[in-house]
Design a protein around this motif. Structure first.
Motif, PDB file in Angstrom:
ATOM      1  N   GLY A  32      11.502 -30.831  33.063  1.00 49.73           N
ATOM      2  CA  GLY A  32      10.504 -30.063  33.794  1.00 49.73           C
ATOM      3  C   GLY A  32      10.324 -28.656  33.271  1.00 49.73           C
ATOM      4  O   GLY A  32      10.007 -27.741  34.022  1.00 49.73           O
ATOM      5  N   HIS A  38       8.516 -21.970  31.175  1.00 52.00           N
ATOM      6  CA  HIS A  38       8.452 -21.919  32.640  1.00 52.00           C
ATOM      7  C   HIS A  38       8.686 -23.309  33.229  1.00 52.00           C
ATOM      8  O   HIS A  38       8.455 -24.315  32.576  1.00 52.00           O
ATOM      9  CB  HIS A  38       7.124 -21.306  33.128  1.00 52.00           C
ATOM     10  CG  HIS A  38       5.955 -22.230  33.076  1.00 52.00           C
ATOM     11  ND1 HIS A  38       5.156 -22.370  31.958  1.00 52.00           N
ATOM     12  CD2 HIS A  38       5.445 -23.072  34.006  1.00 52.00           C
ATOM     13  CE1 HIS A  38       4.204 -23.253  32.203  1.00 52.00           C
ATOM     14  NE2 HIS A  38       4.362 -23.696  33.434  1.00 52.00           N
ATOM     15  N   LYS A  39       9.197 -23.321  34.442  1.00 55.95           N
ATOM     16  CA  LYS A  39       9.466 -24.588  35.125  1.00 55.95           C
ATOM     17  C   LYS A  39       8.159 -25.209  35.598  1.00 55.95           C
ATOM     18  O   LYS A  39       7.306 -24.523  36.156  1.00 55.95           O
ATOM     19  CB  LYS A  39      10.367 -24.372  36.342  1.00 55.95           C
ATOM     20  CG  LYS A  39      11.808 -24.044  36.006  1.00 55.95           C
ATOM     21  CD  LYS A  39      12.535 -25.183  35.368  1.00 55.95           C
ATOM     22  CE  LYS A  39      13.095 -26.129  36.386  1.00 55.95           C
ATOM     23  NZ  LYS A  39      13.870 -27.227  35.821  1.00 55.95           N
ATOM     24  N   LEU A  40       8.012 -26.503  35.361  1.00 54.94           N
ATOM     25  CA  LEU A  40       6.854 -27.241  35.860  1.00 54.94           C
ATOM     26  C   LEU A  40       7.054 -27.506  37.344  1.00 54.94           C
ATOM     27  O   LEU A  40       8.170 -27.749  37.791  1.00 54.94           O
ATOM     28  CB  LEU A  40       6.696 -28.547  35.093  1.00 54.94           C
ATOM     29  CG  LEU A  40       6.441 -28.391  33.599  1.00 54.94           C
ATOM     30  CD1 LEU A  40       6.489 -29.737  32.908  1.00 54.94           C
ATOM     31  CD2 LEU A  40       5.118 -27.707  33.350  1.00 54.94           C
ATOM     32  N   LYS A  41       5.981 -27.448  38.079  1.00 53.22           N
ATOM     33  CA  LYS A  41       6.047 -27.626  39.522  1.00 53.22           C
ATOM     34  C   LYS A  41       5.662 -29.042  39.897  1.00 53.22           C
ATOM     35  O   LYS A  41       5.045 -29.764  39.115  1.00 53.22           O
ATOM     36  CB  LYS A  41       5.097 -26.633  40.189  1.00 53.22           C
ATOM     37  CG  LYS A  41       5.503 -25.213  39.912  1.00 53.22           C
ATOM     38  CD  LYS A  41       4.557 -24.248  40.553  1.00 53.22           C
ATOM     39  CE  LYS A  41       5.096 -22.858  40.260  1.00 53.22           C
ATOM     40  NZ  LYS A  41       4.172 -21.832  40.328  1.00 53.22           N
ATOM     41  N   PRO A  42       6.048 -29.447  41.111  1.00 53.37           N
ATOM     42  CA  PRO A  42       5.590 -30.760  41.575  1.00 53.37           C
ATOM     43  C   PRO A  42       4.080 -30.821  41.455  1.00 53.37           C
ATOM     44  O   PRO A  42       3.433 -29.791  41.598  1.00 53.37           O
ATOM     45  CB  PRO A  42       6.027 -30.781  43.042  1.00 53.37           C
ATOM     46  CG  PRO A  42       7.169 -29.824  43.097  1.00 53.37           C
ATOM     47  CD  PRO A  42       6.853 -28.758  42.078  1.00 53.37           C
TER      48      PRO A  42
END
Length: 71
Positions: A32, A38-42
């Motif tokens: 993710g 950056h972190k991927l979001k739901p």
């Protein structure tokens, strides 16, 4: 849940996955983490894909590379 606007993930040069390496795509799928870190979001369900085999990940990346760019 409402509308979700996602970037286009295709092989087009400089757009979508076109500039991503295979390892960057695999990291996004399994951890993710986007190309820029950056972190991927739901709704990206990377936890569900975290235990995929290397062979399965290779197959998914190979498939994604066959998709034509979306207009």
């Amino acid at each position: 849940m409402g509308r979700i606007h996602l970037p286009q993930y295709h092989r087009g040069s400089g757009a979508g996955l076109g500039g991503w390496s295979d390892d960057e795509i695999k990291r996004a799928i399994t951890q993710g983490i986007a190309r820029d870190g950056h972190k991927l979001k739901p709704p990206m369900a990377y936890a569900a894909y975290a235990s995929m085999t290397a062979q399965d990940l290779d197959a998914i990346v190979a498939f994604l590379r066959t998709l034509p760019p979306r207009q």
